[in-house]
Scaffold this motif. Structure first.
Motif, PDB file in Angstrom:
ATOM      1  N   LEU A 110       8.359 -36.012  26.540  1.00 41.30           N
ATOM      2  CA  LEU A 110       7.187 -36.411  26.476  1.00 41.30           C
ATOM      3  C   LEU A 110       6.963 -36.435  24.809  1.00 41.30           C
ATOM      4  N   SER A 111       7.047 -37.598  24.748  1.00 45.62           N
ATOM      5  CA  SER A 111       6.685 -38.532  23.132  1.00 45.62           C
ATOM      6  C   SER A 111       5.438 -37.772  22.672  1.00 45.62           C
ATOM      7  N   ARG A 112       4.413 -37.555  22.226  1.00 36.32           N
ATOM      8  CA  ARG A 112       3.318 -36.886  21.944  1.00 36.32           C
ATOM      9  C   ARG A 112       3.138 -35.775  21.907  1.00 36.32           C
ATOM     10  N   VAL A 113       3.872 -34.937  22.852  1.00 39.97           N
ATOM     11  CA  VAL A 113       2.998 -33.516  23.265  1.00 39.97           C
ATOM     12  C   VAL A 113       4.638 -32.535  23.082  1.00 39.97           C
ATOM     13  N   ARG A 114       3.718 -31.535  22.249  1.00 41.76           N
ATOM     14  CA  ARG A 114       4.690 -30.718  21.743  1.00 41.76           C
ATOM     15  C   ARG A 114       3.721 -29.378  21.738  1.00 41.76           C
ATOM     16  N   LEU A 115       5.255 -28.408  21.972  1.00 39.08           N
ATOM     17  CA  LEU A 115       4.647 -26.976  22.410  1.00 39.08           C
ATOM     18  C   LEU A 115       4.876 -25.546  20.752  1.00 39.08           C
ATOM     19  N   LYS A 116       4.074 -25.832  20.345  1.00 33.54           N
ATOM     20  CA  LYS A 116       4.020 -24.719  18.903  1.00 33.54           C
ATOM     21  C   LYS A 116       3.801 -23.005  19.069  1.00 33.54           C
ATOM     22  N   ARG A 117       4.781 -22.793  18.384  1.00 32.11           N
ATOM     23  CA  ARG A 117       4.957 -20.948  18.784  1.00 32.11           C
ATOM     24  C   ARG A 117       4.877 -20.699  16.846  1.00 32.11           C
ATOM     25  N   ILE A 118       4.138 -19.139  16.868  1.00 34.35           N
ATOM     26  CA  ILE A 118       4.376 -18.513  15.958  1.00 34.35           C
ATOM     27  C   ILE A 118       4.511 -17.063  15.751  1.00 34.35           C
ATOM     28  N   PRO A 119       6.253 -16.728  16.731  1.00 32.32           N
ATOM     29  CA  PRO A 119       5.766 -15.729  16.711  1.00 32.32           C
ATOM     30  C   PRO A 119       4.947 -14.523  16.293  1.00 32.32           C
ATOM     31  N   PHE A 120       4.884 -13.516  16.512  1.00 36.25           N
ATOM     32  CA  PHE A 120       4.576 -12.388  15.768  1.00 36.25           C
ATOM     33  C   PHE A 120       5.746 -11.211  15.274  1.00 36.25           C
ATOM     34  N   HIS A 143       0.862 -17.103  17.193  1.00 37.44           N
ATOM     35  CA  HIS A 143      -0.147 -17.469  18.598  1.00 37.44           C
ATOM     36  C   HIS A 143       0.983 -18.629  18.371  1.00 37.44           C
ATOM     37  N   TYR A 144       0.832 -19.073  20.037  1.00 38.13           N
ATOM     38  CA  TYR A 144       1.415 -20.114  20.502  1.00 38.13           C
ATOM     39  C   TYR A 144      -0.122 -21.632  21.029  1.00 38.13           C
ATOM     40  N   TRP A 145       0.382 -21.755  20.314  1.00 41.14           N
ATOM     41  CA  TRP A 145      -0.594 -23.534  20.637  1.00 41.14           C
ATOM     42  C   TRP A 145       0.383 -25.197  20.796  1.00 41.14           C
ATOM     43  N   VAL A 146      -0.356 -25.909  21.895  1.00 42.98           N
ATOM     44  CA  VAL A 146       0.206 -27.553  22.438  1.00 42.98           C
ATOM     45  C   VAL A 146      -0.838 -28.745  21.231  1.00 42.98           C
ATOM     46  N   ILE A 177      -1.862 -36.239  29.412  1.00 41.35           N
ATOM     47  CA  ILE A 177      -2.621 -35.700  28.658  1.00 41.35           C
ATOM     48  C   ILE A 177      -3.717 -35.501  28.514  1.00 41.35           C
ATOM     49  N   ASP A 178      -4.395 -36.379  29.851  1.00 40.99           N
ATOM     50  CA  ASP A 178      -5.757 -36.176  29.876  1.00 40.99           C
ATOM     51  C   ASP A 178      -5.772 -34.405  31.598  1.00 40.99           C
ATOM     52  N   GLU A 179      -4.681 -34.511  31.936  1.00 42.24           N
ATOM     53  CA  GLU A 179      -4.125 -33.251  33.081  1.00 42.24           C
ATOM     54  C   GLU A 179      -4.616 -31.667  31.784  1.00 42.24           C
ATOM     55  N   ILE A 180      -4.328 -32.391  30.351  1.00 42.47           N
ATOM     56  CA  ILE A 180      -3.900 -30.991  29.536  1.00 42.47           C
ATOM     57  C   ILE A 180      -5.435 -30.767  29.157  1.00 42.47           C
ATOM     58  N   ARG A 181      -6.062 -32.296  29.295  1.00 40.78           N
ATOM     59  CA  ARG A 181      -7.338 -31.847  28.538  1.00 40.78           C
ATOM     60  C   ARG A 181      -8.063 -31.718  29.422  1.00 40.78           C
ATOM     61  N   ALA A 182      -8.210 -31.627  30.629  1.00 41.11           N
ATOM     62  CA  ALA A 182      -8.873 -30.493  31.710  1.00 41.11           C
ATOM     63  C   ALA A 182      -8.742 -29.782  31.829  1.00 41.11           C
ATOM     64  N   PHE A 183      -7.419 -29.412  32.010  1.00 39.82           N
ATOM     65  CA  PHE A 183      -6.965 -27.942  31.791  1.00 39.82           C
ATOM     66  C   PHE A 183      -7.868 -26.633  30.915  1.00 39.82           C
ATOM     67  N   PRO A 219       9.211 -30.013  22.316  1.00 42.17           N
ATOM     68  CA  PRO A 219       9.247 -31.204  23.265  1.00 42.17           C
ATOM     69  C   PRO A 219       8.653 -30.576  24.797  1.00 42.17           C
ATOM     70  N   LEU A 220       7.888 -31.378  25.272  1.00 47.09           N
ATOM     71  CA  LEU A 220       7.646 -31.121  26.526  1.00 47.09           C
ATOM     72  C   LEU A 220       8.364 -32.033  27.292  1.00 47.09           C
ATOM     73  N   TYR A 221       8.560 -31.394  29.011  1.00 48.07           N
ATOM     74  CA  TYR A 221       9.755 -32.571  29.659  1.00 48.07           C
ATOM     75  C   TYR A 221       8.418 -32.492  30.832  1.00 48.07           C
ATOM     76  N   LEU A 222       9.079 -34.388  31.500  1.00 45.19           N
ATOM     77  CA  LEU A 222       8.398 -33.544  33.072  1.00 45.19           C
ATOM     78  C   LEU A 222       9.391 -33.717  33.969  1.00 45.19           C
ATOM     79  N   GLY A 223       9.053 -33.398  35.132  1.00 48.46           N
ATOM     80  CA  GLY A 223      10.454 -33.435  35.335  1.00 48.46           C
ATOM     81  C   GLY A 223      11.866 -34.178  36.723  1.00 48.46           C
ATOM     82  N   LEU A 224      12.386 -34.721  37.097  1.00 44.42           N
ATOM     83  CA  LEU A 224      12.475 -34.510  38.348  1.00 44.42           C
ATOM     84  C   LEU A 224      11.885 -36.057  39.513  1.00 44.42           C
TER      85      LEU A 224
END
Length: 285
Positions: free
Chosen positions: A28-38, A59-62, A168-174, A153-158
């Motif tokens: 995915l080109s527009r979605v990033r998972l970010k982490r600041i581990p404790f 913190h973890y966030w998308v 992105i709409d699914e992420i918002r709904a979640f 970056p996040l991926y979609l499966g096979l």
């Protein structure tokens, strides 16, 4: 059988692209998972301290990119209380165990804490972002934080051919439904599967939205991942300080860490492993 887009006027590149979309994991080109581990792996060893300059519990966030630095959209799960602002250490520890939760830290208590110390707050030290319903988009207070140790970056499966806008709409709904679905609580319980915090928020998002994080099992990024691999953290974090001097988070190898894994954990591990193996096989990693 392989399916290719062929026919008059279809270039070889277009045909190859159609095959790739069906048979390869897609980034995915527009979605990033970010982490600041404790804390980092090897906390009791030299170089494994919490952070060079501790700024909080991590913190973890998308984040969702709108190709505009002034437009922020992101989602993370926080305690609604200003835990670090509590005078009583007993109250701090009690709140860590179980407290009301909220998307993006958007609560009255956290907003009030930001307002009270507004003059001393730096851009990425705010406690409250903006929650569901904020216009144009909700955003996490850590959105854009350069201290993120891991940006993935996040991926979609096979065979997953969803458009990125649909994902992105699914992420918002979640995120919009998470408070109700999770019971509205935030907790940290010594890395057991019974807790509900920013880590578990992201893991459920990956599962429910059918997304793949290639670094999900990389304990060098964050030792929380050892839990997902079915491993118990062997190093007690007895030196970890939460909320300032005097508050020790003493963790031990105990049955609390070995609660029964939810079904989604094994699915996340399987999808991650399968995707990494396929990308390596094709020399894409």
């Amino acid at each position: 059988m392989d399916f290719w887009i062929t026919g008059e006027g279809v270039t070889q590149a277009a045909s190859l692209a159609s095959y790739t979309a069906i048979h390869f994991p897609r980034q995915l080109s527009r979605v990033r998972l970010k982490r600041i581990p404790f804390w980092g792996k090897g906390i009791l060893q030299q170089g494994g301290a919490i952070q060079d300059k501790p700024r909080g519990p991590g913190h973890y966030w998308v984040e969702i990119d709108h190709n505009d630095p002034n437009t922020k959209e992101s989602y993370g799960w926080y305690p609604a209380a200003d835990i670090t602002g509590m005078e009583s250490k007993k109250d701090q520890l009690s709140a860590m165990w179980d407290v009301e939760g909220c998307i993006n830290g958007d609560s009255k208590a956290r907003r009030a804490a930001d307002k009270k110390s507004q003059e001393n707050k730096k851009k990425y030290e705010l406690l409250a972002g903006r929650g569901i319903g904020h216009q144009p988009y909700p955003y996490d207070p850590n959105h854009g934080n350069p201290d993120a140790r891991s940006v993935q970056p996040l991926y979609l499966g096979l065979t997953d051919q969803r458009a990125e806008t649909a994902v992105i709409d699914e992420i918002r709904a979640f995120a919009a439904a998470y408070k109700d679905q999770s019971g509205g609580r935030w907790s940290y319980r010594l890395d057991s599967f019974g807790e509900n915090n920013c880590h578990t928020f992201i893991w459920r998002l990956l599962h429910d939205c059918q997304l793949i994080d290639l670094e999900l099992l990389n304990a060098d990024i964050d030792p929380h991942f050892d839990k997902l691999r079915g491993l118990v953290l062997k190093e007690a974090a007895k030196g970890a300080v939460f909320g300032g001097p005097g508050v020790i988070v003493a963790t031990t190898t105990s049955t609390a860490r070995r609660l029964i894994k939810p079904d989604y954990v094994d699915q996340l591990v399987a999808h991650t492993t399968m995707t990494r193996d396929e990308l390596k096989r094709r020399n894409w990693l």
